[in-house]
Design a protein around this motif. Structure first.
Motif, short mmCIF file in Angstrom:
data_model
loop_
_atom_site.label_atom_id
_atom_site.label_comp_id
_atom_site.label_asym_id
_atom_site.label_seq_id
_atom_site.Cartn_x
_atom_site.Cartn_y
_atom_site.Cartn_z
N CYS A 23 0.73 -1.69 -0.01
CA CYS A 23 0.50 0.16 -0.14
C CYS A 23 0.69 1.28 0.32
O CYS A 23 1.70 1.21 0.69
CB CYS A 23 -0.94 -0.02 1.00
SG CYS A 23 -1.48 1.38 1.22
N SER A 25 0.21 4.24 0.58
CA SER A 25 -0.38 5.64 0.98
C SER A 25 -0.14 5.54 2.60
O SER A 25 0.70 6.19 3.26
CB SER A 25 -1.68 5.51 1.09
OG SER A 25 -2.17 4.93 1.80
N CYS A 26 0.22 3.83 2.97
CA CYS A 26 0.60 3.74 4.44
C CYS A 26 2.23 2.57 4.43
O CYS A 26 1.69 2.22 5.36
CB CYS A 26 -0.94 3.23 5.16
SG CYS A 26 -1.68 1.88 4.49
N THR A 28 1.89 -0.19 4.02
CA THR A 28 2.18 -1.70 4.57
C THR A 28 1.66 -2.60 3.51
O THR A 28 2.44 -2.44 2.23
CB THR A 28 0.42 -1.61 4.92
OG1 THR A 28 0.21 -1.16 5.82
CG2 THR A 28 0.12 -3.22 5.71
ZN ZN Z 1 -2.70 1.45 3.87
#
Ligand code: ZN
Length: 97
Positions: A23, A25-26, A28
């Protein structure tokens, strides 16, 4: 530049699996071993053919016009693609047995 998703191992030519998804955006990351979906196992050209075919409502006439090829040629391309998909589905089914 578009990076092309590799589908076979450059070292032994076996089919590759997905091992990591991220991911952006974060940050992960998910690790595992996932088969590539059948559509992604097709060549870029085959994927484009399918997308165009759907976009043109399955009209081979429009496909022929777009690709600047004769109708019988496009018909043959579709038949080849059907064979490829059926062979792949068969070999994927054999693997899970
Ligand atoms: Zn994420």
């Amino acid at each position: 530049m578009d990076k092309k998703l590799p589908i076979t191992c450059p070292s032994c030519q076996s089919e590759l699996n997905v091992q990591s998804l991220a991911c952006e955006s974060c940050d992960t990351t998910i690790n595992g071993s996932y088969d590539l979906p059948l559509l992604l196992k097709l060549t870029q050209e085959e994927q484009e053919f399918i997308l165009d075919f759907v976009r043109f409502s399955g009209s081979l006439k429009k496909m022929a016009k777009k690709l600047n090829l004769s109708y019988p040629t496009v018909r043959n391309m579709l038949d080849d693609l059907i064979d490829t998909i059926e062979t792949r589905q068969q070999s994927d089914a054999d693997e899970t047995d």
